[in-house]
Write a protein that holds these residues in place. Structure first.
Motif, PDB file in Angstrom:
ATOM      1  N   SER A  41       5.737   3.064 -15.781  1.00  0.00           N
ATOM      2  CA  SER A  41       4.631   3.597 -16.310  1.00  0.00           C
ATOM      3  C   SER A  41       3.872   2.205 -16.731  1.00  0.00           C
ATOM      4  N   ASP A  42       2.645   2.315 -17.467  1.00  0.00           N
ATOM      5  CA  ASP A  42       1.863   1.219 -17.752  1.00  0.00           C
ATOM      6  C   ASP A  42       1.969   1.043 -19.529  1.00  0.00           C
ATOM      7  N   TYR A  43       3.220   1.784 -19.962  1.00  0.00           N
ATOM      8  CA  TYR A  43       3.449   1.630 -21.316  1.00  0.00           C
ATOM      9  C   TYR A  43       2.268   1.846 -22.163  1.00  0.00           C
ATOM     10  N   TRP A  44       1.596   3.250 -21.834  1.00  0.00           N
ATOM     11  CA  TRP A  44       0.486   3.833 -22.299  1.00  0.00           C
ATOM     12  C   TRP A  44      -0.820   2.836 -22.597  1.00  0.00           C
ATOM     13  N   GLN A  71      -0.499   6.720 -10.378  1.00  0.00           N
ATOM     14  CA  GLN A  71       0.332   6.253 -11.175  1.00  0.00           C
ATOM     15  C   GLN A  71       1.531   7.529 -11.645  1.00  0.00           C
ATOM     16  N   ALA A  72       0.786   8.608 -11.857  1.00  0.00           N
ATOM     17  CA  ALA A  72       1.397   9.598 -12.413  1.00  0.00           C
ATOM     18  C   ALA A  72       2.542  10.235 -11.291  1.00  0.00           C
ATOM     19  N   LEU A  82       5.489   7.917 -11.350  1.00  0.00           N
ATOM     20  CA  LEU A  82       6.238   8.058 -12.638  1.00  0.00           C
ATOM     21  C   LEU A  82       7.210   9.452 -12.337  1.00  0.00           C
ATOM     22  N   CYS A 134      11.271   9.843 -12.404  1.00  0.00           N
ATOM     23  CA  CYS A 134      11.875  10.960 -13.281  1.00  0.00           C
ATOM     24  C   CYS A 134      12.902  11.585 -12.523  1.00  0.00           C
TER      25      CYS A 134
END
Length: 467
Positions: A98-101, A189-190, A193, A197
């Motif tokens: 992730s990009d850490y929000w 990115q999604a 991710l 998961c």
């Protein structure tokens, strides 16, 4: 069969996690997180953090093995670490994909700090899970035949997990990217991710099945243990001469394999000029891996593990020769891949079973049993070989010009020769030395192990059991 399959599912999730982290995380970093020319420094910082953490953590593996050996719970010594390690490692995998929000752009320094902490915790707990999982093998049975079945099923699962990700990763990322709004086969990115998961769920699910359906044996031999201090951990390894010879032979083999395996993608892109054909490597190795693993129990009965190890080295050398002669012929290259990879699971299993049997060998020498400390040597070697090869591969790629958008025609004749030296010639020499060491120095045969178990039983029947 339920026990064997459950152990295999544990290995499946375990190696799907490992390959995702080791092979594809940096691809995610360079293709999704940091894609602008101004982000090159961030890629360098992330790479440096990963290398430093992994190399530094390697030397703690025997200590982690000592911690596992000294664990005593109602669920045994292995299962708590398999579950705890898998859950924390899987959580870490999701976070680093992730990009850490948004911290990668809003606060890069904070991102690097949090990423470094996350990666360190993830790597440590993955090591706990890894060592506990594989060091559980000698606790599941004292019989060579049953150990071979557990090891074979585990390698079957790990082969499917490790090679399967090569086949499914791109379709999975595109699928998840599309589910989250991407179009025309775009990767986002999604999507990455979402794929991470899935791997995290497989890792935890496999660990859960292993813990629910496999059980440690309790007998006089396994009760012959005592608390092992940090310094004593390294003495246990140093006193076991057979373990050291097996480890040396395996390191030379593993280092050769990882270097060549890491350079194959470069070969397809910068020598063949057909990066897309690399998918066939995953298909071929997955199919051959299943066949190879299935053959191991029969081969061990008929020709024994020493012949499997040395014969496998011989077949790999033939594969190297075909590779050298193949040049840019795709079909010959794929044939070379097949010849080169087919014996790999067999050699891995022969080594794993020899290291597993060295637990009783070391117990006979020292008078105490150290399962996890002994079995921690194999993952330590894999990590050491991987870390060393990563550095070499990076140097070779820059040295011969196989970077960026370079084309096969851009690679000079001397560059090709240098590349071939590191991909073929040096590994071939190391494989020859590895096979010679295993053939000459490793005396711990299947028959020898059976004799050791009988000696231990006789010895322990004549003295009080330590607990």
């Amino acid at each position: 069969m339920r026990k064997y399959l459950s152990y295999a599912f544990g290995a499946f999730g375990h190696d799907a996690f490992y390959n995702t982290l080791s092979i594809y995380f940096m691809m995610f970093v360079t293709s999704q997180l940091f894609t602008n020319s101004s982000d090159i420094k961030m890629v360098g910082f992330v790479t440096t953090l990963i290398v430093c953490i992994r190399v530094g953590e390697i030397m703690f593996d025997p200590v982690i093995g000592g911690v596992v050996d000294n664990t005593n719970t109602r669920w045994g010594k292995f299962k708590p670490w398999i579950m705890i390690g898998s859950i924390i490692a899987a959580t870490g995998l999701i976070l680093i994909f992730s990009d850490y929000w948004g911290l990668t752009t809003s606060n890069p320094i904070l991102y690097l700090i949090i990423f470094g902490i996350t990666f360190l915790i993830m790597d440590i707990f993955y090591s706990f899970s890894d060592i506990a999982f594989w060091s559980m093998l000698p606790a599941l049975s004292m019989k060579n035949k049953e150990r071979t079945m557990y090891g074979t099923f585990a390698r079957f699962g790990s082969t499917l997990g490790a090679q399967g990700v090569i086949i499914i990763i791109t379709p999975a990322i595109i699928l998840f990217s599309k589910l989250f709004g991407a179009k025309n086969g775009q990767q986002t990115q999604a999507g990455w991710l979402g794929y991470a998961c899935v791997v995290a769920v497989l890792c935890v699910g496999g660990a859960l099945l292993t813990c629910l359906n496999t059980h440690e044996q309790h007998n006089k031999i396994r009760s012959n243990t005592k608390h092992t201090g940090v310094i004593e951990v390294f003495k246990v390894i140093a006193r076991n001469d057979q373990l050291l010879w097996i480890a040396l032979a395996y390191f030379l083999f593993a280092f050769s394999y990882v270097v060549t395996n890491s350079l194959i993608m470069y070969y397809f892109r910068y020598r063949l000029g057909d990066a897309g054909a690399y998918t066939w490597v995953g298909v071929i190795t997955c199919i051959l891996g299943v066949i190879s693993v299935a053959l191991f129990p029969t081969l061990e009965i008929k020709i024994k593990r020493k012949a499997i190890f040395v014969g496998g080295i011989g077949l790999m050398l033939i594969g190297y020769i075909v590779f050298v002669l193949a040049g840019t012929n795709l079909y010959l290259v794929l044939l070379a891949v097949a010849l080169y990879f087919f014996p790999y699971p067999l050699i891995f299993l022969a080594t794993l079973m020899a290291i597993t049997d060295s637990v009783e060998y070391g117990q006979l020498l020292s008078g105490t049993r150290n399962e996890s400390v002994t079995l921690s040597v194999r993952p330590l070697i894999d990590k050491l070989a991987g870390a060393a090869s990563n550095g070499i591969v990076g140097i070779v790629a820059v040295m011969v010009g196989m970077t960026g958008n370079a084309k096969p025609s851009d690679i000079s004749a001397s560059g090709v020769q240098t590349f071939n030296s590191f991909m073929f010639y040096i590994p071939m020499v190391l494989l020859l030395i590895s096979g010679a060491i295993f053939f000459v120095k490793v005396k711990l045969s299947e028959q020898k192990h059976t004799e050791i178990v009988k000696k231990l039983e006789k010895k322990l029947d004549a003295e009080p059991v330590n607990s």
